[in-house]
Design a protein around this motif. Structure first.
Motif, PDB file in Angstrom:
ATOM      1  N   ASP A 146       0.845  -1.201   0.000  1.00 43.05           N
ATOM      2  CA  ASP A 146       0.000   0.000   0.000  1.00 43.05           C
ATOM      3  C   ASP A 146       0.881   1.252   0.000  1.00 43.05           C
ATOM      4  O   ASP A 146       1.844   1.337   0.754  1.00 43.05           O
TER       5      ASP A 146
ATOM      6  N   LYS B  31       1.629   2.549  -6.956  1.00 44.04           N
ATOM      7  CA  LYS B  31       1.068   1.754  -8.060  1.00 44.04           C
ATOM      8  C   LYS B  31       0.037   2.530  -8.875  1.00 44.04           C
ATOM      9  O   LYS B  31       0.118   2.572 -10.095  1.00 44.04           O
TER      10      LYS B  31
ATOM     11  N   ARG C 125     -15.749  -5.211  -3.949  1.00 43.22           N
ATOM     12  CA  ARG C 125     -14.701  -4.383  -3.349  1.00 43.22           C
ATOM     13  C   ARG C 125     -15.191  -3.704  -2.065  1.00 43.22           C
ATOM     14  O   ARG C 125     -14.526  -3.725  -1.047  1.00 43.22           O
TER      15      ARG C 125
ATOM     16  N   LEU D 221     -13.514  -4.342   1.573  1.00 47.89           N
ATOM     17  CA  LEU D 221     -12.578  -3.324   2.080  1.00 47.89           C
ATOM     18  C   LEU D 221     -13.182  -2.403   3.127  1.00 47.89           C
ATOM     19  O   LEU D 221     -12.457  -1.696   3.818  1.00 47.89           O
TER      20      LEU D 221
ATOM     21  N   PHE E 175     -12.267 -12.056  -2.880  1.00 47.73           N
ATOM     22  CA  PHE E 175     -11.270 -11.476  -3.796  1.00 47.73           C
ATOM     23  C   PHE E 175     -11.233 -12.265  -5.105  1.00 47.73           C
ATOM     24  O   PHE E 175     -11.097 -11.698  -6.187  1.00 47.73           O
TER      25      PHE E 175
ATOM     26  N   ARG F 281     -12.175 -11.137  -8.918  1.00 50.29           N
ATOM     27  CA  ARG F 281     -11.208 -11.280 -10.028  1.00 50.29           C
ATOM     28  C   ARG F 281     -11.823 -12.028 -11.202  1.00 50.29           C
ATOM     29  O   ARG F 281     -11.609 -11.665 -12.362  1.00 50.29           O
TER      30      ARG F 281
ATOM     31  N   ARG G 248      -2.941  -3.928  -9.421  1.00 53.19           N
ATOM     32  CA  ARG G 248      -3.067  -5.183  -8.661  1.00 53.19           C
ATOM     33  C   ARG G 248      -3.779  -6.269  -9.462  1.00 53.19           C
ATOM     34  O   ARG G 248      -4.710  -6.017 -10.218  1.00 53.19           O
TER      35      ARG G 248
ATOM     36  N   THR H 126      -3.223 -11.297  -4.107  1.00 58.30           N
ATOM     37  CA  THR H 126      -3.881 -12.327  -3.294  1.00 58.30           C
ATOM     38  C   THR H 126      -2.845 -13.300  -2.738  1.00 58.30           C
ATOM     39  O   THR H 126      -2.907 -13.701  -1.578  1.00 58.30           O
TER      40      THR H 126
ATOM     41  N   TYR I 114      -1.133 -10.962   0.068  1.00 56.31           N
ATOM     42  CA  TYR I 114      -1.961 -10.483   1.184  1.00 56.31           C
ATOM     43  C   TYR I 114      -2.665 -11.647   1.881  1.00 56.31           C
ATOM     44  O   TYR I 114      -2.527 -11.831   3.085  1.00 56.31           O
ATOM     45  N   GLN I 115      -3.421 -12.443   1.135  1.00 58.08           N
ATOM     46  CA  GLN I 115      -4.145 -13.544   1.776  1.00 58.08           C
ATOM     47  C   GLN I 115      -3.174 -14.658   2.170  1.00 58.08           C
ATOM     48  O   GLN I 115      -3.306 -15.251   3.230  1.00 58.08           O
TER      49      GLN I 115
ATOM     50  N   ARG J 199      -3.239   9.840   2.236  1.00 56.87           N
ATOM     51  CA  ARG J 199      -4.243   9.862   1.188  1.00 56.87           C
ATOM     52  C   ARG J 199      -5.671   9.906   1.737  1.00 56.87           C
ATOM     53  O   ARG J 199      -6.582  10.329   1.069  1.00 56.87           O
TER      54      ARG J 199
ATOM     55  N   PHE K 158      -6.876  -2.666   5.133  1.00 49.78           N
ATOM     56  CA  PHE K 158      -5.618  -3.387   5.015  1.00 49.78           C
ATOM     57  C   PHE K 158      -4.446  -2.536   5.455  1.00 49.78           C
ATOM     58  O   PHE K 158      -3.500  -3.026   6.046  1.00 49.78           O
ATOM     59  N   GLU K 159      -4.551  -1.235   5.190  1.00 51.34           N
ATOM     60  CA  GLU K 159      -3.476  -0.344   5.612  1.00 51.34           C
ATOM     61  C   GLU K 159      -3.371  -0.346   7.132  1.00 51.34           C
ATOM     62  O   GLU K 159      -2.300  -0.193   7.708  1.00 51.34           O
TER      63      GLU K 159
HETATM   64  P1  TYD Z   1      -5.717  -0.914  -3.270  1.00 47.43           P
HETATM   65  O1  TYD Z   1      -6.915  -0.116  -3.548  1.00 47.43           O
HETATM   66  O2  TYD Z   1      -4.795  -1.232  -4.385  1.00 47.43           O
HETATM   67  O3  TYD Z   1      -4.938  -0.242  -2.066  1.00 47.43           O
HETATM   68  P2  TYD Z   1      -3.634   0.663  -2.094  1.00 47.43           P
HETATM   69  O4  TYD Z   1      -3.849   1.724  -3.137  1.00 47.43           O
HETATM   70  O5  TYD Z   1      -3.600   1.184  -0.707  1.00 47.43           O
HETATM   71  O6  TYD Z   1      -2.481  -0.209  -2.408  1.00 47.43           O
HETATM   72  O7  TYD Z   1      -6.125  -2.294  -2.604  1.00 47.43           O
HETATM   73  C1  TYD Z   1      -6.905  -2.301  -1.462  1.00 47.43           C
HETATM   74  C2  TYD Z   1      -6.403  -3.313  -0.479  1.00 47.43           C
HETATM   75  O8  TYD Z   1      -6.830  -4.633  -0.864  1.00 47.43           O
HETATM   76  C3  TYD Z   1      -4.901  -3.355  -0.315  1.00 47.43           C
HETATM   77  O9  TYD Z   1      -4.582  -3.187   1.060  1.00 47.43           O
HETATM   78  C4  TYD Z   1      -4.532  -4.741  -0.748  1.00 47.43           C
HETATM   79  C5  TYD Z   1      -5.784  -5.536  -0.590  1.00 47.43           C
HETATM   80  N1  TYD Z   1      -5.903  -6.685  -1.522  1.00 47.43           N
HETATM   81  C6  TYD Z   1      -5.869  -7.981  -0.994  1.00 47.43           C
HETATM   82  O10 TYD Z   1      -5.741  -8.183   0.210  1.00 47.43           O
HETATM   83  N2  TYD Z   1      -6.012  -9.045  -1.846  1.00 47.43           N
HETATM   84  C7  TYD Z   1      -6.171  -8.876  -3.197  1.00 47.43           C
HETATM   85  O11 TYD Z   1      -6.281  -9.866  -3.941  1.00 47.43           O
HETATM   86  C8  TYD Z   1      -6.199  -7.534  -3.716  1.00 47.43           C
HETATM   87  C9  TYD Z   1      -6.370  -7.309  -5.193  1.00 47.43           C
HETATM   88  C10 TYD Z   1      -6.061  -6.472  -2.843  1.00 47.43           C
END
Ligand code: TYD
Ligand code: ADP
Length: 212
Positions: free
Chosen positions: A12, A16, A50, A54, A70, A74, A96, A101, A104-105, A148, A155-156
């Motif tokens: 994060d 990106k 989403r 989130l 997730f 996808r 992403r 996945t 993170y997962q 931001r 997740f952050e």
């Molecule tokens: P994103 O909007 O890309 O967050 P950032 O801009 O802060 O990087 O993604 C949102 C959150 O979702 C990010 O913390 C990562 C998480 N994530 C997963 O845990 N698994 C996944 O498969 C994806 C695509 C994202």
């Protein structure tokens, strides 16, 4: 002609979204047909998923349910947006994809990684042609992401320790898939990073033409 599928990955706040947008703009200006998208999301159904995943209480879903959400997002994104665009020869740039996945997962619950891979093989089965890993010290990324604002803090909020593990995980993946990964130093200024990304993306476009 087959299209080109490019993904941006990283922790994060690594830059990106910024870089995906700059690359899409530069390629469009050069006359390419570009689709800029993101995950989780990118199609109407996936954007609904989403918000489910989130926003709200971090304990709302078990790790397994979250992985399924997730992956469902996808699959919809792939069916409705990515595959049709690639079939029309477009350049698809996604902020992403499946590597997120895996990290993170797969990192949060170590024993989930096998399920992540099995599910991927079963219902996704596609990898990008080119993956930019925007790499940086998580402490920098975290302070950028916090700056931001917004409601998608879930997740952050997991904090610096986890982000350090994610960074190591992404770097490992880059070693595992050297053919499609390019590791980019994201601590440099935006324009320097963008110039390197653009140069590498054009190499991929050229290779695509010579392979077509
Ligand atoms: P994103 O909007 O890309 O967050 P950032 O801009 O802060 O990087 O993604 C949102 C959150 O979702 C990010 O913390 C990562 C998480 N994530 C997963 O845990 N698994 C996944 O498969 C994806 C695509 C994202
Ligand atoms: P990500 O999509 O990886 O979470 P963003 O592109 O949203 O990251 O960037 C996070 C924040 O950092 C934004 O406020 C963005 O303007 C800023 N930023 C992005 N790249 C850089 C950079 N190379 N140097 C300084 N700030 C940056």
């Amino acid at each position: 002609m087959a299209g080109l599928f490019i993904s941006f990955e990283g922790i994060d706040g690594s830059g990106k979204s910024t870089q995906a947008k700059l690359l899409a703009n530069a390629m469009e200006r050069a006359g390419h047909d570009v689709v800029l998208t993101r995950e989780p999301g990118g199609s109407a159904g996936a954007e609904e998923i989403r918000s489910l995943v989130l926003e709200g209480d971090p304990d709302r879903w078990s790790a397994e349910t979250e992985l399924l959400l997730f992956t469902a997002a996808r699959r919809d994104h792939l069916e409705r947006l990515i595959m049709p665009a690639l079939a029309e020869g477009k350049i698809v740039i996604t902020d992403r994809f499946a590597d997120s996945t895996r990290i993170y997962q797969g990192t949060r619950s170590g024993d989930l990684r096998q399920m992540v891979d099995q599910l991927h093989d079963l219902v996704i089965g596609h990898e990008p042609d080119l993956t930019f890993l925007i790499d940086m010290d998580p402490d920098i990324g975290l302070s950028r992401a916090k700056g931001r604002g917004g409601t998608e803090e879930r997740f952050e909020d997991f904090g610096a320790d986890l982000q350090h593990k994610m960074r190591a995980g992404f770097l490992n993946l880059a070693q595992q898939y050297p053919d499609r990964f390019r590791v980019i130093d994201g601590t440099r200024d935006i324009d320097t990073v963008a110039a390197e990304v653009l140069r590498i993306a054009y190499e991929a476009v050229k290779n695509r033409k010579s392979n077509a």
